[in-house]
Design an enzyme around this catalytic site. Structure first.
Site, PDB file in Angstrom:
ATOM      1  CB  SER A   1      -0.955  -0.049   1.194  1.00 36.74           C
ATOM      2  OG  SER A   1      -1.975   0.911   1.070  1.00 36.74           O
TER       3      SER A   1
ATOM      4  CG  HIS B   1      -6.201  -1.321  -0.406  1.00 37.02           C
ATOM      5  ND1 HIS B   1      -5.197  -1.173  -1.334  1.00 37.02           N
ATOM      6  CD2 HIS B   1      -5.674  -0.886   0.775  1.00 37.02           C
ATOM      7  CE1 HIS B   1      -4.125  -0.676  -0.757  1.00 37.02           C
ATOM      8  NE2 HIS B   1      -4.378  -0.496   0.529  1.00 37.02           N
TER       9      HIS B   1
ATOM     10  CG  ASP C   1      -6.472  -1.730  -4.363  1.00 33.72           C
ATOM     11  OD1 ASP C   1      -6.479  -0.493  -4.235  1.00 33.72           O
ATOM     12  OD2 ASP C   1      -5.770  -2.482  -3.669  1.00 33.72           O
TER      13      ASP C   1
END
Length: 325
Positions: free
Chosen positions: A156, A286, A256
């Protein structure tokens, strides 16, 4: 309109606990809660810490090191950068996972505790990461690490920082990693804003949202205007030149928020002559890999460990090998 029906049923547990809307008012409380939420237990590897200086004169940066048992030399290494939207998390988050990774690949894993925004805006975080990476290479011999087998890895926000770190290290003549492992990386500060170059109504409804993305990036940006040569060090997607970067493994979910920016960044890497292994898992949002029983988590783990094994097994005997896994 909701796109809940597109989320794979295997990820139903994630939909039961929605990620909250972040704000300056709740950031402190959520930071504390996140550390407990992602507690993976103690590291099964040998754990140690060091603190290193940064070139910008900031506070010393903590590095947490996970070393396989039994000693050794010429081992591979992973320089790991944690996630958290640029505003959350720390290097101790998921220590059990980092230690298990060290044992599985007989690699030294160095996790960097970079400074968070908004308390420390750009370039604080990337400078901390650069200082940590230089320390790893400078101390490779005493760590028993082969400097030709060091991988950058992040999730991330950490994936975005890893991508920016690869650019910064190249631009500054710093140490070169043999690969970059980018797990649903946060690459483009424009995503979810009015400037979004690739708006997609299907992505970003769950887990990490457009609103949270705007909050994280604005916290990191501070007063910086990303129009100069450092723009790619702030937001990797803004890098003007993506040539001469390490081969990349990139993974994301089709739902995502970062899907579009990841695909575009992968295209640009390919156009610049960088080898790219790109995976998109259908129906995945995500952070999908935090559901260990989900089929896409099993696929992702297989793909990830395969990529790491290939990166670590890559020799230096020919120019052809230097441009492939």
């Amino acid at each position: 309109m909701t796109y809940r029906h597109l989320v794979d049923p295997a990820l139903a547990p994630m939909l039961e606990n929605e990620f909250p809307a972040l704000s300056a008012a709740n950031l402190k409380d959520f930071r504390a809660a996140l550390v407990h939420q992602f507690d993976a237990g103690p590291s099964p590897a040998i754990r140690s810490e060091v603190r290193v200086r940064t070139r910008d004169g900031g506070p010393e940066v903590r590095l947490i090191i996970h070393t396989p048992h039994g000693g050794g030399s010429n081992r591979p290494a992973i320089f790991f950068i944690h996630g958290g939207g640029m505003v959350l998390g720390d290097a101790a988050m998921g220590e059990g996972i980092r230690g298990a990774l060290a044992l599985r690949h007989q690699a030294v894993v160095v996790s960097v505790d970079y400074r968070l925004a908004p308390e420390t805006p750009f370039p604080g975080a990337i400078e901390d990461c650069f200082a940590g990476l230089k320390w790893l290479f400078a101390h490779a011999a005493e760590l028993g690490v082969d400097p030709s087998r060091v991988v950058l890895m992040g999730e991330s926000a950490g994936g975005g920082l890893a991508a920016s770190l690869a650019q910064l290290a190249r631009d500054e003549g710093g140490p070169r990693a043999c690969a970059q492992i980018l797990i649903y990386p946060m690459l483009d500060y424009r995503t979810g804003s009015k400037e979004d170059p690739h708006p997609n109504p299907v992505t970003g409804e769950f887990s990490w949202t457009r609103a949270n993305n705007r909050f994280g990036w604005e916290a990191l940006r501070g007063d910086y205007v990303p129009t100069d040569a450092r723009a790619g060090h702030f937001s990797a997607a803004l890098g003007r030149d993506l040539s001469n970067l390490p081969p990349a493994f990139i993974a994301t979910g089709s739902l995502d928020l970062f899907f579009e920016e990841i695909v575009e960044y992968s295209r640009r890497l390919c156009r610049a002559g960088v080898s790219v292994e790109l995976h998109s898992y259908p129906g995945a949002i995500h952070g999908f890999n935090f559901v260990p029983t989900a089929w896409m988590t099993e696929s992702f783990n297989r793909d990830l460990h395969g990529a790491l094994s290939r990166a670590f097994g890559r020799g230096e005997s020919s120019s052809e090998q230097k441009n492939a896994w």
